[in-house]
Design a protein around this motif. Sequence first.
Motif, PDB file in Angstrom:
ATOM      1  N   ARG A  19       0.855  -1.026   0.534  1.00  0.00           N
ATOM      2  CA  ARG A  19      -0.073  -0.073   0.041  1.00  0.00           C
ATOM      3  C   ARG A  19       0.828   1.430   0.306  1.00  0.00           C
ATOM      4  NH1 ARG A  19      -3.698   2.952   4.432  1.00  0.00           N
ATOM      5  NH2 ARG A  19      -5.244   3.534   3.439  1.00  0.00           N
ATOM      6  N   LEU A  20       0.430   2.374  -0.816  1.00  0.00           N
ATOM      7  CA  LEU A  20       1.616   3.225  -1.410  1.00  0.00           C
ATOM      8  C   LEU A  20       0.838   4.050  -0.416  1.00  0.00           C
ATOM      9  CD1 LEU A  20       2.953   3.064  -4.919  1.00  0.00           C
ATOM     10  CD2 LEU A  20       3.781   1.986  -2.594  1.00  0.00           C
ATOM     11  N   SER A  21       1.250   5.847  -0.077  1.00  0.00           N
ATOM     12  CA  SER A  21       0.301   6.672   0.516  1.00  0.00           C
ATOM     13  C   SER A  21       1.495   7.855   0.097  1.00  0.00           C
ATOM     14  CB  SER A  21       0.940   6.976   2.146  1.00  0.00           C
ATOM     15  OG  SER A  21      -0.092   5.447   2.811  1.00  0.00           O
ATOM     16  N   CYS A  22       0.499   8.783   0.369  1.00  0.00           N
ATOM     17  CA  CYS A  22       1.612  10.517  -0.725  1.00  0.00           C
ATOM     18  C   CYS A  22       0.497  10.780  -0.217  1.00  0.00           C
ATOM     19  CB  CYS A  22       1.263  10.521  -2.537  1.00  0.00           C
ATOM     20  SG  CYS A  22       1.807  12.303  -2.448  1.00  0.00           S
ATOM     21  N   ALA A  23       0.749  11.655   0.806  1.00  0.00           N
ATOM     22  CA  ALA A  23       0.702  13.429   2.005  1.00  0.00           C
ATOM     23  C   ALA A  23       1.080  14.133   0.989  1.00  0.00           C
ATOM     24  CB  ALA A  23       0.624  13.320   3.146  1.00  0.00           C
ATOM     25  N   TRP A  36      -1.153   8.814  -9.294  1.00  0.00           N
ATOM     26  CA  TRP A  36      -0.452   7.613  -9.495  1.00  0.00           C
ATOM     27  C   TRP A  36       0.378   7.722 -10.907  1.00  0.00           C
ATOM     28  CZ3 TRP A  36       2.653   6.834  -5.087  1.00  0.00           C
ATOM     29  CH2 TRP A  36       1.643   7.017  -3.819  1.00  0.00           C
ATOM     30  N   TYR A  37       2.115   7.544 -10.712  1.00  0.00           N
ATOM     31  CA  TYR A  37       3.171   7.042 -12.093  1.00  0.00           C
ATOM     32  C   TYR A  37       3.432   5.696 -11.788  1.00  0.00           C
ATOM     33  CZ  TYR A  37       0.429  10.684 -14.441  1.00  0.00           C
ATOM     34  OH  TYR A  37      -0.923  11.950 -15.372  1.00  0.00           O
ATOM     35  N   SER A  70      -7.303   5.915  -3.697  1.00  0.00           N
ATOM     36  CA  SER A  70      -8.785   5.967  -3.206  1.00  0.00           C
ATOM     37  C   SER A  70      -7.587   7.536  -2.290  1.00  0.00           C
ATOM     38  CB  SER A  70      -9.122   5.156  -1.917  1.00  0.00           C
ATOM     39  OG  SER A  70      -8.098   5.379  -1.534  1.00  0.00           O
ATOM     40  N   ARG A  71      -8.679   8.486  -1.994  1.00  0.00           N
ATOM     41  CA  ARG A  71      -7.848   9.676  -1.592  1.00  0.00           C
ATOM     42  C   ARG A  71      -9.141  10.080   0.185  1.00  0.00           C
ATOM     43  NH1 ARG A  71      -8.487  14.035  -5.597  1.00  0.00           N
ATOM     44  NH2 ARG A  71      -8.539  15.492  -4.032  1.00  0.00           N
ATOM     45  N   ASP A  72      -7.699  10.745   1.468  1.00  0.00           N
ATOM     46  CA  ASP A  72      -9.027  10.684   1.961  1.00  0.00           C
ATOM     47  C   ASP A  72      -8.163  12.825   2.236  1.00  0.00           C
ATOM     48  OD1 ASP A  72      -9.188  11.738   4.431  1.00  0.00           O
ATOM     49  OD2 ASP A  72      -8.346  10.019   6.137  1.00  0.00           O
ATOM     50  N   ASN A  73      -9.548  13.362   1.174  1.00  0.00           N
ATOM     51  CA  ASN A  73      -9.653  14.640   0.767  1.00  0.00           C
ATOM     52  C   ASN A  73      -9.400  14.950   3.218  1.00  0.00           C
ATOM     53  OD1 ASN A  73     -10.742  15.158  -1.482  1.00  0.00           O
ATOM     54  ND2 ASN A  73     -11.995  14.248  -1.393  1.00  0.00           N
ATOM     55  N   VAL A  78      -3.818  10.715  -1.135  1.00  0.00           N
ATOM     56  CA  VAL A  78      -4.262  10.114  -1.728  1.00  0.00           C
ATOM     57  C   VAL A  78      -3.454   8.142  -1.979  1.00  0.00           C
ATOM     58  CG1 VAL A  78      -2.446  10.404  -3.231  1.00  0.00           C
ATOM     59  CG2 VAL A  78      -4.820   8.962  -3.936  1.00  0.00           C
ATOM     60  N   TYR A  79      -4.050   7.226  -1.446  1.00  0.00           N
ATOM     61  CA  TYR A  79      -2.905   5.429  -1.453  1.00  0.00           C
ATOM     62  C   TYR A  79      -3.634   4.876  -2.998  1.00  0.00           C
ATOM     63  CZ  TYR A  79      -4.002   7.295   3.193  1.00  0.00           C
ATOM     64  OH  TYR A  79      -4.748   7.575   4.550  1.00  0.00           O
ATOM     65  N   LEU A  80      -2.695   3.649  -2.978  1.00  0.00           N
ATOM     66  CA  LEU A  80      -2.406   2.812  -3.865  1.00  0.00           C
ATOM     67  C   LEU A  80      -1.942   1.299  -3.098  1.00  0.00           C
ATOM     68  CD1 LEU A  80      -2.940   2.499  -7.373  1.00  0.00           C
ATOM     69  CD2 LEU A  80      -0.066   2.712  -6.861  1.00  0.00           C
ATOM     70  N   GLN A  81      -3.940   0.533  -3.300  1.00  0.00           N
ATOM     71  CA  GLN A  81      -3.645  -0.388  -2.881  1.00  0.00           C
ATOM     72  C   GLN A  81      -3.355  -1.388  -3.953  1.00  0.00           C
ATOM     73  OE1 GLN A  81      -4.063  -1.550   0.309  1.00  0.00           O
ATOM     74  NE2 GLN A  81      -2.995  -3.657  -0.449  1.00  0.00           N
ATOM     75  N   MET A  82      -1.707  -1.842  -3.812  1.00  0.00           N
ATOM     76  CA  MET A  82      -1.838  -2.878  -4.945  1.00  0.00           C
ATOM     77  C   MET A  82      -1.794  -4.473  -4.787  1.00  0.00           C
ATOM     78  SD  MET A  82       1.429  -0.686  -6.419  1.00  0.00           S
ATOM     79  CE  MET A  82       2.458  -1.103  -5.108  1.00  0.00           C
ATOM     80  N   ASN A  83      -2.922  -5.485  -4.835  1.00  0.00           N
ATOM     81  CA  ASN A  83      -3.158  -6.781  -4.222  1.00  0.00           C
ATOM     82  C   ASN A  83      -2.146  -7.503  -5.768  1.00  0.00           C
ATOM     83  OD1 ASN A  83      -3.714  -5.820  -2.029  1.00  0.00           O
ATOM     84  ND2 ASN A  83      -6.169  -6.186  -3.066  1.00  0.00           N
ATOM     85  N   SER A  84      -2.122  -8.473  -5.696  1.00  0.00           N
ATOM     86  CA  SER A  84      -1.931  -9.554  -6.456  1.00  0.00           C
ATOM     87  C   SER A  84      -0.621  -8.956  -7.158  1.00  0.00           C
ATOM     88  CB  SER A  84      -3.070  -9.602  -7.600  1.00  0.00           C
ATOM     89  OG  SER A  84      -3.905 -11.271  -6.687  1.00  0.00           O
ATOM     90  N   LEU A  85       0.627  -9.027  -6.929  1.00  0.00           N
ATOM     91  CA  LEU A  85       1.308  -7.933  -7.464  1.00  0.00           C
ATOM     92  C   LEU A  85       2.164  -9.311  -8.342  1.00  0.00           C
ATOM     93  CD1 LEU A  85       2.700  -5.547  -4.717  1.00  0.00           C
ATOM     94  CD2 LEU A  85       2.055  -4.942  -6.845  1.00  0.00           C
TER      95      LEU A  85
END
Length: 124
Positions: A19-23, A36-37, A70-73, A78-85
């Motif tokens: 799970r990536l986060s960006c604040a 996300w790029y 997803s994002r928390d305003n 902003v988050y990026l949940q990455m599964n089955s990588l």
Amino acid sequence: QVQLVESGGGLVQPGGSLRLSCAASGTILKINVMGWYRQAPGKQRELVATITSGGIPNYLDPVKGRFTISRDNANRTVYLQMNSLKPEDTAVYYCNADIVSYVSDNVAAHRDFWGQGTQVAVSS
């Protein structure tokens, strides 16, 4: 000064999750689209996913069904949940946001901001 700070990258085995986060921080009036790029070695940077201020997501076809943005305003995150990588997901992941902030006294503008990048490596 507006900044985007990412966290959450790392090394994971195929099939695993991260799970990536960006604040966002600074004097911000409004955050429009966030996304996300990623950039793999020897390849161009590509868009992975975006999300509007209203929460509408959009995904690169190869990650559909595996990644969730997803994002928390309230917390400007902003988050990026990455599964089955998969090994082909290996790349440096960058956060991006269209942010309205002051560029000088009483003058606001929207500009593109980028995070510093976080490495995601998928390998057994």
